[in-house]
Design an enzyme around this catalytic site. Structure first.
Site, PDB file in Angstrom:
ATOM      1  N   SER A 146       0.844  -1.202   0.000  1.00 41.39           N
ATOM      2  CA  SER A 146       0.000   0.000   0.000  1.00 41.39           C
ATOM      3  C   SER A 146       0.873   1.245   0.000  1.00 41.39           C
ATOM      4  O   SER A 146       1.959   1.264   0.588  1.00 41.39           O
ATOM      5  CB  SER A 146      -0.893   0.015   1.240  1.00 41.39           C
ATOM      6  OG  SER A 146      -1.551   1.261   1.377  1.00 41.39           O
ATOM      7  N   TYR A 161      -1.802   0.284  10.012  1.00 40.84           N
ATOM      8  CA  TYR A 161      -1.910  -0.424   8.734  1.00 40.84           C
ATOM      9  C   TYR A 161      -0.713  -0.100   7.846  1.00 40.84           C
ATOM     10  O   TYR A 161      -0.120  -0.993   7.235  1.00 40.84           O
ATOM     11  CB  TYR A 161      -3.216  -0.038   8.050  1.00 40.84           C
ATOM     12  CG  TYR A 161      -3.347  -0.530   6.628  1.00 40.84           C
ATOM     13  CD1 TYR A 161      -3.627  -1.863   6.344  1.00 40.84           C
ATOM     14  CD2 TYR A 161      -3.211   0.358   5.556  1.00 40.84           C
ATOM     15  CE1 TYR A 161      -3.760  -2.308   5.033  1.00 40.84           C
ATOM     16  CE2 TYR A 161      -3.342  -0.074   4.251  1.00 40.84           C
ATOM     17  CZ  TYR A 161      -3.620  -1.404   3.989  1.00 40.84           C
ATOM     18  OH  TYR A 161      -3.742  -1.849   2.683  1.00 40.84           O
TER      19      TYR A 161
END
Length: 277
Positions: A146, A161
């Site tokens: 990501s 995250y």
């Protein structure tokens, strides 16, 4: 361009999400037989029917899989192997945010969930396909990370995250080094915002249905907001359009093919230029 992938077998996790849908269908379009490993078997089976309806040459086998459970992953690999033969390609796409939160308010359950899905899931799947790939000295692993692991602003309210995806980045590089001489390549894709074409194209467990659409709006709303310059984190992109699932799928297909046979250990951001190292 013929990527030479027809008849290959791919194990793709997280097929019920927006990126997952693009991966599963585009791989099938290239003639790859796909094991769609996801907790949401219903969405996987719907994708298999969609592939048949479109006349795609690759077949899709939907297998209910919990990537955080090594036994579940092993069982899914075994089912796929029995149906299609040894695993040639692994795409570790399963992952996600438990829920957006200021870091100081992040609860233990959410933190553990993000570790299990984003870290343990990747490790479990890599180990589960290792025998198929290393014994034949061939294979390609693509880990989906990501942009939140690369940019502070991309990790706003999802700091943890971003951190666990940082593990995926480092893990991919280390495994690429270890497996290179054994014939297996490992590469890493860091998506920015990737938006489904339609709200009904993602499964119930997708982050879009859990909180994404409420936060960002439905795809049509996002398109309009991008055009009028008010779309959070995207209106200022160098490439002024929404990222779509096929943008990730196309690069993943290339990294799966022999056309990229001299490429390993690389991290590529697919984000319209949001990240430029």
């Amino acid at each position: 361009m013929d990527l030479g992938l027809q008849g290959k077998t791919a194990f793709i996790t997280g097929g019920s999400g927006g990126i997952g849908r693009g991966l599963v269908l585009e791989f099938a379009r290239e003639g790859v037989n796909v094991i769609s490993a996801s907790r949401d078997k219903t969405t996987g089976e719907a994708l298999a029917k969609e592939a048949v309806k479109q006349g795609l040459p690759g077949r899709i086998l939907a297998v209910s899989t919990d990537v955080t459970d090594r036994a579940s992953v092993d069982a899914a690999v075994a089912l796929g192997r029995a149906e299609f033969g040894p695993i040639d390609i692994l795409v570790n796409n399963a992952g996600g945010v438990a829920s957006p939160s200021a870091f100081e308010k992040l609860d233990e359950e959410s933190r553990r969930w993000e570790i299990a899905v984003n870290i343990d899931g990747v490790v479990n799947c890599c180990q589960a396909v290792a025998e198929d790939m290393l014994s034949r000295k061939t294979g390609s692993v693509i880990n989906i990370s990501s942009n939140s692991s690369l940019l502070g602003e991309a990790a706003a309210d999802i700091v943890h995250y971003g951190g666990v995806k940082g593990f995926v980045n480092s893990f991919s590089k280390g495994l690429a080094w270890e497996w290179a001489k054994k014939g297996v390549r490992v590469n890493n894709i860091c998506p920015g915002w990737i938006v489904p074409h339609n709200a009904d194209e993602v499964g119930e467990g997708s982050f879009w249905n859990r909180f994404g659409f409420d936060t960002m709006g439905k795809p049509d709303d996002m398109e309009k907001a991008l055009e009028d310059g008010s779309l959070y984190n995207m209106s200022g992109l160098p490439i002024p359009r929404l990222g779509r699932p096929e943008d990730i799928a196309f690069l993943t297909l290339f990294l799966s093919s022999e056309l990229s046979s001299y490429v390993t250990g690389q991290m590529i951001s697919v984000s319209g230029g949001a990240y430029m190292p």
